[in-house]
Enzyme design. Structure first.
Site, mmCIF file in Angstrom:
data_model
loop_
_atom_site.group_PDB
_atom_site.id
_atom_site.type_symbol
_atom_site.label_atom_id
_atom_site.label_comp_id
_atom_site.label_asym_id
_atom_site.label_seq_id
_atom_site.Cartn_x
_atom_site.Cartn_y
_atom_site.Cartn_z
ATOM 1 N N ASP A 9 0.828 -1.384 -0.241
ATOM 2 C CA ASP A 9 -0.107 -0.033 -0.203
ATOM 3 C C ASP A 9 0.848 1.227 -0.174
ATOM 4 O OD1 ASP A 9 0.495 -1.052 2.959
ATOM 5 O OD2 ASP A 9 0.201 0.929 3.159
ATOM 6 N N ASP A 56 1.733 4.462 2.091
ATOM 7 C CA ASP A 56 1.451 4.928 3.354
ATOM 8 C C ASP A 56 0.563 6.187 3.591
ATOM 9 O OD1 ASP A 56 2.400 3.709 6.032
ATOM 10 O OD2 ASP A 56 3.379 5.577 6.151
#
Ligand SMILES: [Zn+2]
Length: 261
Positions: free
Chosen positions: A207, A209
């Site tokens: 992902d 952050d």
């Protein structure tokens, strides 16, 4: 003799890439392991597998007994460790799903035991290049050969957790030069160096952050979904790299000898 250890992060509960699997119970002077060790084979090479967070991901990063885990590997004669870790991306160009083979770390942990030497012996171990360069090279070559999207260098910042970063912290880590963020590389890599074991990591970006404004704040569900897709890549790289490891002598073995005061 070369013996390979693999430390699996999330997604490695099922060691289906190993054959002749047996389970080994082991006590250590530093307390209990994350779980009983799994020893199996990749071809004719023996591999010791440890799941950092225990089976079913039950142990939070701060509570992992890193010293026991590395000590057990050393005691079993492990010479090389390939670790996997999920990480958040702090760079636009490190897309979720990409792999990073870190060559540096920044330590933002707070509560962890990060040395085997707490008694009278003072050990200041050199950490200029914390990851084994030769083992990293093998991982990079393998990823390139398999055409798996990867970044050959990167700085990983390890935070204490278990919470994720605030946006301000995430932006700060970018300014500090970190490329990916996780909760597990430190002190694992440090203890491996103290134990004289070559250590390299394959960090799976799951992902962006919190710094990334297009992103909803990171959740475990998002991470788990991306990881499930990418565990196969890491397993393939691991499978190939294990068979490519062809050196036993390495400066990693003797780093601690020069560090004892
Ligand atoms: Zn090495």
């Amino acid at each position: 003799m070369i013996r390979i250890g693999m430390i699996g992060g999330s997604g490695f509960d099922d060691p289906d890439f190993l054959t002749d699997v047996r389970i080994v119970k082991k006590g250590t002077p530093f307390g209990a392991l994350s779980h009983d060790l799994v020893i199996g084979r990749v071809g004719d090479i023996e591999v010791v597998l440890m799941l950092r967070h225990g089976r079913g991901h039950r142990i939070r990063p701060s509570a992992v007994n890193y010293r026991a885990n590395i000590w057990a590997m050393k005691d079993l004669g492990v010479t090389h460790i390939i670790a996997t870790t999920a990480c958040g991306s702090l760079r636009e160009e490190i897309f979720p799903g990409h792999l990073v083979f870190p060559d540096q770390f920044i330590d933002f942990t707070r509560t962890r035991k990060s040395t085997f030497h707490e008694g009278d012996q003072v050990v200041h171990i050199g950490m200029g290049d914390p990851f084994c360069a030769r083992l990293r090279d093998l991982l990079i070559q393998t990823a390139a050969r398999l055409d798996i999207a990867h970044h050959p260098t990167g700085t990983v910042v390890t935070i204490e957790g278990p919470r994720f970063s605030t946006r301000a912290e995430s932006r700060m880590f970018r300014i500090l030069g970190a490329d990916v963020i996780n909760m597990s590389t430190v002190p694992e890599v440090v203890l491996a160096r103290e134990a004289g074991i070559c250590y390299a990591a394959a960090a799976m970006s799951t992902d962006y952050d919190a710094w990334h404004h297009s992103e909803e704040p990171v959740t475990w569900d998002v991470i788990a979904a991306t990881m499930a897709k990418n565990v196969d890549h890491v397993k393939k790289i691991f499978f190939e790299t294990v068979r490519a490891i062809d050196y036993e002598e390495c400066s990693c073995r003797t780093a601690v000898d020069a560090a004892i005061v």
